[in-house]
Design an enzyme around this catalytic site. Structure first.
Site, mmCIF file in Angstrom:
data_model
loop_
_atom_site.group_PDB
_atom_site.id
_atom_site.type_symbol
_atom_site.label_atom_id
_atom_site.label_comp_id
_atom_site.label_asym_id
_atom_site.label_seq_id
_atom_site.Cartn_x
_atom_site.Cartn_y
_atom_site.Cartn_z
ATOM 1 N N THR A 368 0.907 -1.151 0.000
ATOM 2 C CA THR A 368 0.000 0.000 0.000
ATOM 3 C C THR A 368 0.932 1.183 0.000
ATOM 4 O OG1 THR A 368 -1.787 -1.202 1.069
ATOM 5 C CG2 THR A 368 -1.701 1.118 1.579
ATOM 6 N N ASN A 388 -4.410 -3.365 -1.916
ATOM 7 C CA ASN A 388 -4.300 -4.416 -0.915
ATOM 8 C C ASN A 388 -2.987 -5.177 -1.061
ATOM 9 O OD1 ASN A 388 -5.069 -5.662 1.423
ATOM 10 N ND2 ASN A 388 -6.155 -7.298 0.401
HETATM 11 O O1 DON Z 1 -7.123 -1.233 3.792
HETATM 12 C C1 DON Z 1 -6.366 -1.966 4.430
HETATM 13 O O2 DON Z 1 -6.327 -1.981 5.649
HETATM 14 C C2 DON Z 1 -5.418 -2.869 3.672
HETATM 15 N N1 DON Z 1 -5.970 -3.198 2.401
HETATM 16 C C3 DON Z 1 -4.078 -2.219 3.577
HETATM 17 C C4 DON Z 1 -3.063 -3.117 2.966
HETATM 18 C C5 DON Z 1 -1.663 -2.730 3.233
HETATM 19 O O3 DON Z 1 -1.367 -1.757 3.862
HETATM 20 C C6 DON Z 1 -0.607 -3.634 2.723
HETATM 21 N N2 DON Z 1 0.690 -3.049 2.948
HETATM 22 N N3 DON Z 1 1.698 -3.450 3.297
#
Ligand code: DON
Length: 559
Positions: A368, A388
């Site tokens: 992310t 994601n």
């Molecule tokens: O919205 C969320 O909480 C997740 N989809 C975030 C994913 C994420 O931060 C992956 N990173 N390392």
């Protein structure tokens, strides 16, 4: 009509002259941007220099990241953009979170025996929610920006066409998602070289994505959610087992939400509202921390107390939180000081509370991006964007260049079943048509007489505890480099363990925590990629920092 008296005009004139003066003093001496990729930070700075404001720069940075960090965020994903407009103090969270398609069903990732189908919510287009990023960018540009969307998207279009060079991080992420990328012909063509992870320095050109960005530049959101592009997206998704329909795209709307607000040691905290759990969990933790003098505690006591606070707030995340448009959440109670006292009253300073003892659940079992922007008018943006998992679902819709998210996995696909980040959930976060999945993304502002902080990070379920740890550094008056560098640890209720970055806890501290009954999981890799900006109001200085764990860049403008 009666004539206005002389004093009236005098009064009017006074404010006309005095107001801009008073205002000028309240402006930062420089602009600053911190993002996860140098190309995005630089493009954002150029837009500021071309007369754009922080909101135009946010559009540019988001769009460039969509091109050069395809494993993190993109047009096929979503996010939360927290805005502060200096002219009137308006604070708003632009909710561009993905939504479940209208044909989604509660058990869509379970087999006939109610068992999860391996990979179904992670790989391929069935895992993709209806993207919100493009709608959010068009909305921000139209309602908050100064420049035309075309200008704010120009750098991204150029980079998609001319290409960017693959670095080690890209290679690591591509290796992790190699199978999913290979399964999609269009993704393999766009992101791999002859079906393999490309070598360092290899140039990734994305002509289809450049055309899609151009369509958005020409037509705004219609260039994505309607017409030829929408038809292509839907056709490709359905041909590979997904359930999108054109009406899903046409119906997608961003929502302007009121951020959640709290206070901690004289700082006003502005956090992400549901469907992010970030603000609520962060404020619950801060409310419990405020009950004790955490700074005066010995190290082991402090870490123990922080962990117990994390455990309790994450339990509430799992139990109560979901999409505000679908579920009633007891937010007022969760955020009240009385509730913090009640929750904290069960914390023993000598014994870890087993998570299973906290009423809640029994459990069966990234990537992310974030950026922070401050412009010279004092406008602020904290934005956390995602598709994601690294490279999202791994699926590119043929002819569009758009890599789709796998955000559906952020729903609780079955009560008590852990998702890819080990998070459990309940009814509040069950799948329903048109619903937004619960998120941990936590773009955050902090404000006091001393200064203004803008921060956030990627990192799945660990996002909120990272923001907490960074925020505590800020409140202690540490320089912004410390907020992003500070060693990290994490507890999320289930699994019942303290996750620890390599080197974060000394042997002695580990022993003391184990003695209190904590289970420690020392991880091999560090996590997060925090991007922070600080406007020190006392010395009227601006600082920015990018997490040394990542490849980002923080810069400030000349004064
Ligand atoms: O919205 C969320 O909480 C997740 N989809 C975030 C994913 C994420 O931060 C992956 N990173 N390392």
């Amino acid at each position: 009509m009666e004539k206005a008296p002389v004093w009236y005009w005098g009064f009017f004139l006074f404010w006309l002259l005095a107001f801009p003066l008073a205002h000028a003093a309240a402006q930062p001496p420089a602009a600053a941007i911190a993002s996860a990729h140098p190309a995005a930070t630089r493009a954002g700075m150029e837009i500021l220099q071309a007369g754009g404001n922080a909101f135009d720069a946010a559009v540019t940075v988001s769009a460039v990241l969509a091109v050069v960090e395809p494993y993190s965020s993109g047009l096929g994903g979503g996010g939360f953009w927290l805005l502060h407009r200096a002219s009137d103090g308006k604070e708003v969270m632009i909710d561009g979170r993905e939504k479940a398609p209208l044909a989604a069903t509660r058990d869509m990732y379970l087999d006939s025996q109610g068992r999860p189908v391996a990979g179904a919510s992670i790989d391929g287009p069935l895992a993709a929610g209806i993207p919100g990023a493009v709608a959010a960018l068009a909305h921000i540009s139209k309602h908050y920006g100064r420049l035309p969307l075309k200008q704010s998207l120009a750098a991204a279009i150029r980079l998609a066409r001319d290409g960017f060079a693959v670095n080690e991080h890209y290679r690591r992420m591509a290796r992790l998602r190699l199978d999913a990328l290979r399964a999609s012909q269009a993704a393999a063509r766009q992101f791999l070289k002859d079906g393999e992870v490309p070598p360092p320095g290899y140039v990734i050109r994305q002509p289809d994505l450049a055309n899609t960005l151009q369509a958005i530049a020409d037509k705004g959101r219609e260039g994505f959610y309607a017409g030829a592009l929408a038809r292509r997206l839907v056709k490709a998704v359905r041909a590979h087992g997904g359930v999108w329909r054109e009406k899903d795209l046409l119906a997608y709307q961003v929502v302007e939400r009121k951020p959640v607000i709290g206070h901690y040691h004289g700082w006003r905290v502005v956090g992400a509202a549901p469907p992010s759990s970030g603000g609520v969990v962060l404020l619950e933790m801060l409310n419990m921390l405020a009950l004790r003098d955490v700074r005066a505690m010995a190290e082991a006591d402090r870490i123990h107390y922080l962990v117990e606070v994390m455990r309790r707030a994450y339990r509430d995340r799992a139990r109560w939180l979901g999409d505000a448009d679908f579920v009633d959440m007891p937010l007022q109670r969760l955020l009240s000081p009385e509730y913090a006292r009640e929750l904290a009253s069960s914390i023993s300073m000598t014994r870890a509370t087993p998570s299973e003892k906290l009423a809640g659940f029994k459990a069966e079992g990234g990537d992310t991006t974030h950026f922070s922007i401050l412009d010279k008018q004092g406008n602020r943006v904290a934005a956390t964007l995602s598709i994601n998992y690294p490279f999202g679902s791994g699926f590119v819709a043929e002819g569009t260049g758009v890599l789709l998210n796998d955000e559906m996995d952020d729903f609780s696909i079955k009560p008590g079943l852990a998702n890819v980040y080990g998070l459990v959930g309940a009814e509040a976060n069950a799948i329903a048509p048109g619903k937004r999945m619960l998120s941990s993304m936590s773009p955050t502002f902090l404000e006091s007489e001393s200064g203004v902080a803008i921060l956030g990070t990627p990192g799945g379920s660990r996002i909120i505890t990272m923001v907490l740890i960074g925020l505590l550094q800020a409140v202690e008056g540490k320089a912004v480099e410390h907020w992003v560098r500070q060693p990290r640890f994490h507890h999320q209720y289930l699994p019942d363990e303290i996750q620890v970055e390599p080197g974060a806890f000394s042997e002695k501290l580990q022993q003391e925590l184990k003695k209190r009954g904590h289970r420690l999981s020392i991880k091999e890799r560090s996590w997060g990629n925090m991007q922070a900006v600080y406007w020190n109001r006392k010395d009227n200085e601006v600082e920015a920092a990018s997490d040394p764990r990542g490849d980002g860049l923080a810069i400030k403008s000349s004064k």
